[in-house]
Design a protein around this motif. Structure first.
Motif, PDB file in Angstrom:
ATOM      1  N   GLY A  14       0.821  -1.208   0.000  1.00 47.41           N
ATOM      2  CA  GLY A  14       0.000   0.000   0.000  1.00 47.41           C
ATOM      3  C   GLY A  14       0.855   1.259   0.000  1.00 47.41           C
ATOM      4  N   ASN A  68      -3.365  -2.092   6.315  1.00 48.61           N
ATOM      5  CA  ASN A  68      -3.401  -3.176   5.336  1.00 48.61           C
ATOM      6  C   ASN A  68      -3.814  -4.452   6.038  1.00 48.61           C
ATOM      7  N   THR A  97      -7.531   4.978   6.033  1.00 46.56           N
ATOM      8  CA  THR A  97      -7.962   4.055   4.985  1.00 46.56           C
ATOM      9  C   THR A  97      -7.566   2.620   5.309  1.00 46.56           C
ATOM     10  N   TRP A  99      -6.948  -1.019   3.383  1.00 46.05           N
ATOM     11  CA  TRP A  99      -6.743  -1.810   2.178  1.00 46.05           C
ATOM     12  C   TRP A  99      -6.798  -3.277   2.583  1.00 46.05           C
ATOM     13  N   VAL A 124     -10.105   0.084  -0.090  1.00 43.18           N
ATOM     14  CA  VAL A 124      -9.528  -0.470  -1.312  1.00 43.18           C
ATOM     15  C   VAL A 124      -9.441  -1.979  -1.168  1.00 43.18           C
ATOM     16  N   TYR A 141       1.107  -3.501  -6.005  1.00 41.78           N
ATOM     17  CA  TYR A 141       0.202  -4.003  -4.965  1.00 41.78           C
ATOM     18  C   TYR A 141      -0.524  -5.294  -5.306  1.00 41.78           C
ATOM     19  N   VAL A 149      -7.386  -3.727  -8.477  1.00 43.12           N
ATOM     20  CA  VAL A 149      -7.356  -2.756  -7.381  1.00 43.12           C
ATOM     21  C   VAL A 149      -8.666  -1.980  -7.482  1.00 43.12           C
TER      22      VAL A 149
END
Length: 167
Positions: A14, A68, A97, A99, A124, A141, A149
């Motif tokens: 990320g 993440n 955020t 992911w 995400v 990623y 993604v």
């Protein structure tokens, strides 16, 4: 939930500096999996409220941009509410955020209420099984060209996959 590793400051998964959790347990068994050890649901350490507090404290660090969640398979962490509870706290207490990497596709996740509940907290989603025949080490990623993604927030709102083109 069991986990294999927590990275307080991760710059390889990320964008920017992120805090990463590697959960254990995965039934996908993708050929060429880079985290083969994490496929066993018995591998790793048992998640606890103390660990959750520590993880949240890492995420609250002003140098941390987001979270993440990798594995193993995060979308198979539905036997209890540990992952959902953690992500709920990340959203409420930090607003950073999230992911998440999953071998399940967006469509498969949307057809499973428990997985969809986890996805509702994700910003995400990198979806799709790793396919060794489509391996491409130049991708950002993700490991194979079939993986996408996805802007999870827009995709859930529009009930269709909305890709993130520039990452």
């Amino acid at each position: 939930m069991k986990y294999a590793e927590i990275r307080k400051f991760d710059v390889s998964n990320g964008p920017n500096v992120r805090t990463t959790l590697f959960v254990t347990g995965c039934t996908n068994n993708c050929e060429g999996c880079f985290n083969k050890d994490l496929q066993s649901f018995n591998h790793g350490n048992v998640w606890s409220k103390d660990l959750e507090e520590k993880f949240i404290s890492y995420v609250k660090n002003p140098n941390v941009y987001g979270v993440n969640i990798l594995g193993g398979e995060p979308m198979e962490q539905t036997m209890d509410s540990d992952l959902f509870d953690l992500l709920t706290r990340v959203k409420k207490e930090t607003g950073k955020t999230i992911w998440l990497w999953s071998g399940y596709t967006f469509q498969q996740i949307m057809n499973d209420d428990k997985k969809k509940k986890i996805l509702s907290l994700v910003d995400v989603l990198i979806d799709g099984r790793f396919e060794i025949s489509k391996r491409n080490i130049s991708l950002k990623y993700r490991g194979s060209e079939n993986q996408r993604v996805i802007d999870a927030v827009k995709s859930m709102k529009e009930n269709r996959v909305v890709l993130i083109e520039k990452i």
